[in-house]
Design a protein around this motif. Structure first.
Motif, short mmCIF file in Angstrom:
data_model
loop_
_atom_site.label_atom_id
_atom_site.label_comp_id
_atom_site.label_asym_id
_atom_site.label_seq_id
_atom_site.Cartn_x
_atom_site.Cartn_y
_atom_site.Cartn_z
N ASP A 144 19.31 -34.78 36.65
CA ASP A 144 18.45 -33.76 36.05
C ASP A 144 17.51 -34.28 34.97
OD1 ASP A 144 19.70 -31.34 37.40
OD2 ASP A 144 21.45 -32.25 36.46
N ALA A 145 17.91 -35.34 34.27
CA ALA A 145 17.07 -35.89 33.20
C ALA A 145 17.29 -37.39 33.11
CB ALA A 145 17.39 -35.21 31.88
N LEU A 146 16.33 -38.06 32.49
CA LEU A 146 16.37 -39.52 32.38
C LEU A 146 15.96 -39.93 30.97
CD1 LEU A 146 16.41 -42.42 33.71
CD2 LEU A 146 13.98 -42.04 34.20
N VAL A 147 16.71 -40.89 30.39
CA VAL A 147 16.35 -41.46 29.09
C VAL A 147 16.43 -42.98 29.23
CG1 VAL A 147 16.74 -41.45 26.61
CG2 VAL A 147 17.46 -39.47 27.97
N THR A 148 15.32 -43.67 29.05
CA THR A 148 15.29 -45.12 29.18
C THR A 148 15.12 -45.78 27.81
OG1 THR A 148 12.89 -45.18 29.53
CG2 THR A 148 14.29 -44.93 31.49
N ALA A 149 15.32 -47.11 27.78
CA ALA A 149 15.19 -47.85 26.53
C ALA A 149 13.82 -48.49 26.39
CB ALA A 149 16.29 -48.91 26.45
N ASP A 150 12.89 -48.09 27.21
CA ASP A 150 11.53 -48.59 27.11
C ASP A 150 10.57 -47.64 27.79
OD1 ASP A 150 12.32 -49.07 29.73
OD2 ASP A 150 11.11 -50.89 29.91
N THR A 151 9.32 -47.69 27.39
CA THR A 151 8.31 -46.82 27.99
C THR A 151 7.82 -47.37 29.33
OG1 THR A 151 6.60 -47.96 26.70
CG2 THR A 151 7.51 -45.93 25.77
N ALA A 172 6.73 -34.70 31.71
CA ALA A 172 6.13 -35.46 30.61
C ALA A 172 7.23 -35.98 29.69
CB ALA A 172 5.18 -34.57 29.83
N PRO A 173 7.26 -37.30 29.42
CA PRO A 173 8.31 -37.86 28.57
C PRO A 173 8.03 -37.65 27.08
CG PRO A 173 6.87 -39.60 29.34
CD PRO A 173 6.41 -38.35 30.02
N THR A 174 9.11 -37.63 26.30
CA THR A 174 9.04 -37.52 24.85
C THR A 174 9.84 -38.66 24.23
OG1 THR A 174 8.93 -35.10 24.98
CG2 THR A 174 9.56 -36.05 22.86
N ILE A 175 9.27 -39.37 23.27
CA ILE A 175 9.99 -40.43 22.58
C ILE A 175 10.99 -39.78 21.63
CG2 ILE A 175 9.86 -42.45 21.08
CD1 ILE A 175 8.53 -42.85 23.77
N ILE A 176 12.28 -40.09 21.80
CA ILE A 176 13.31 -39.45 20.97
C ILE A 176 13.89 -40.38 19.91
CG2 ILE A 176 13.96 -37.85 22.81
CD1 ILE A 176 16.54 -39.71 23.10
N ALA A 177 13.66 -41.69 20.04
CA ALA A 177 14.23 -42.63 19.08
C ALA A 177 13.61 -44.00 19.27
CB ALA A 177 15.75 -42.73 19.25
N LYS A 178 13.84 -44.86 18.27
CA LYS A 178 13.41 -46.26 18.36
C LYS A 178 14.57 -47.15 17.92
CE LYS A 178 8.46 -45.45 17.88
NZ LYS A 178 7.21 -45.80 17.15
N ASN A 179 14.46 -48.43 18.26
CA ASN A 179 15.55 -49.36 17.98
C ASN A 179 14.97 -50.75 17.73
OD1 ASN A 179 18.25 -50.10 17.68
ND2 ASN A 179 18.87 -49.31 19.66
N PRO A 207 12.66 -34.72 31.86
CA PRO A 207 13.38 -34.07 32.97
C PRO A 207 12.90 -34.66 34.29
CG PRO A 207 11.62 -32.65 32.16
CD PRO A 207 11.66 -33.85 31.24
N LEU A 208 13.76 -34.63 35.28
CA LEU A 208 13.39 -35.13 36.60
C LEU A 208 12.87 -33.99 37.46
CD1 LEU A 208 16.40 -37.53 37.28
CD2 LEU A 208 14.04 -38.16 36.72
N ALA A 255 17.42 -28.64 32.27
CA ALA A 255 17.07 -30.04 32.03
C ALA A 255 16.00 -30.15 30.96
CB ALA A 255 16.60 -30.69 33.33
N ALA A 256 14.98 -29.30 31.07
CA ALA A 256 13.90 -29.31 30.07
C ALA A 256 14.43 -28.91 28.69
CB ALA A 256 12.79 -28.36 30.50
N ALA A 257 15.37 -27.98 28.68
CA ALA A 257 15.95 -27.53 27.41
C ALA A 257 16.73 -28.66 26.73
CB ALA A 257 16.85 -26.33 27.64
N PHE A 258 17.47 -29.43 27.52
CA PHE A 258 18.24 -30.54 26.95
C PHE A 258 17.30 -31.61 26.39
CE2 PHE A 258 20.24 -34.73 27.32
CZ PHE A 258 21.33 -34.55 26.48
#
Length: 264
Positions: free
Chosen positions: A96-103, A115-122, A230-231, A240-243
């Motif tokens: 339902d959703a995807l979070v990757t460690a790079d753009t 549309a992706p949203t940046i949620i954190a940096k490292n 979201p996928l 999915a969008a809400a999460f």
């Protein structure tokens, strides 16, 4: 109507009813994932989130918090290297959703995501055995041929970041192994199978009793951005969008920053 004909009709009715029972069980209200409310009301929605391995600890905490706040939603995570997650998406894995460690990885999936949203940096650090027995103090030390260094494979985001910072310093490092994700790199150092490895700051922080973290100066470091989206194939689009949206809320951001992640 003859008794024989009546008997045949009765038998046919029994067979028909027997065939309909399993179909009803498959399509009826017993499926608690069928209805997607996205607001926690009605039937339970089960979300599957594909997430970068470096998010393992913090997302398990975040998932528990989210479920408590959204009693109609259950969140299941699948953690792996971002390149593995991308392959799963392209192969049509149900999620339902995807979070990757790079753009870069996320950008390669534009046809499959919202549309992706940046949620954190490292940022990167050098992980060593507890007490830093080999006295690793800087990136240049990783070029020592006597040192057993482990890195992530170049197709993995943290492996790509590692190569970037080493190349910028004109350093040649010959790793004893190249791992499929950052947690595998950390594990090699934890187990003493490697003297040092490049990992994210947040990963080193998950094992303070087993590894030390040697900071890399900002001028020599790389910043990893974590986009979430979201996928399009999700069967629970609203949920999915809400999460994904929740990951940018102050509560979710506090969890991420408490784990060592930087603000997006």
């Amino acid at each position: 109507m003859s008794p024989l004909h009546t008997g045949r009709r009765a038998a046919a009715a029994i067979v028909t009813a027997a065939l309909l029972v399993p179909l009803a069980a498959c399509s009826g209200g017993g499926d608690d994932t069928k209805k997607d409310n996205g607001d926690g009301s009605g039937s339970t929605t089960k979300l599957t989130v594909l997430a970068a391995a470096s998010l393992t600890d913090v997302f398990q905490k975040a998932g528990a918090v989210y479920e408590k706040e959204h009693p109609g939603t259950k969140v299941a995570f699948s953690f792996a290297g971002s390149q593995e997650l991308a392959a799963q998406v392209k192969q049509g894995a149900p999620a339902d959703a995807l979070v990757t460690a790079d753009t870069k990885t996320m950008d390669g999936l534009k046809a499959d995501t919202g549309a992706p949203t940046i949620i954190a940096k490292n940022r990167l650090v050098i992980a060593t055995g507890k007490g830093n027995p080999k006295k690793v103090g800087a990136l240049k030390d990783l070029a020592d041929s006597k040192l057993k260094v482990v890195l992530a494979a170049p197709e993995v985001p943290v492996g790509r970041y590692s190569k970037k910072v080493l190349d910028a310093q004109k350093l040649t490092v010959k790793p004893v192994s190249q791992e499929p994700n950052v947690r595998a790199v950390l594990s090699k150092v934890e187990l003493g199978e490697a003297d040092a490895g490049i990992v994210y700051k947040t990963d080193a922080a998950t094992a303070p009793a087993k590894v030390d973290a040697v900071d890399i100066p900002d001028a020599q470091n790389a910043v990893a951005s974590y986009p979430a989206a979201p996928l399009k194939s999700s069967q629970h689009a609203a949920a999915a969008a809400a999460f994904v949206k929740w990951l940018s809320t102050p509560e979710a951001q506090k969890l991420l920053q408490d784990a060592g992640f930087q603000k997006p």
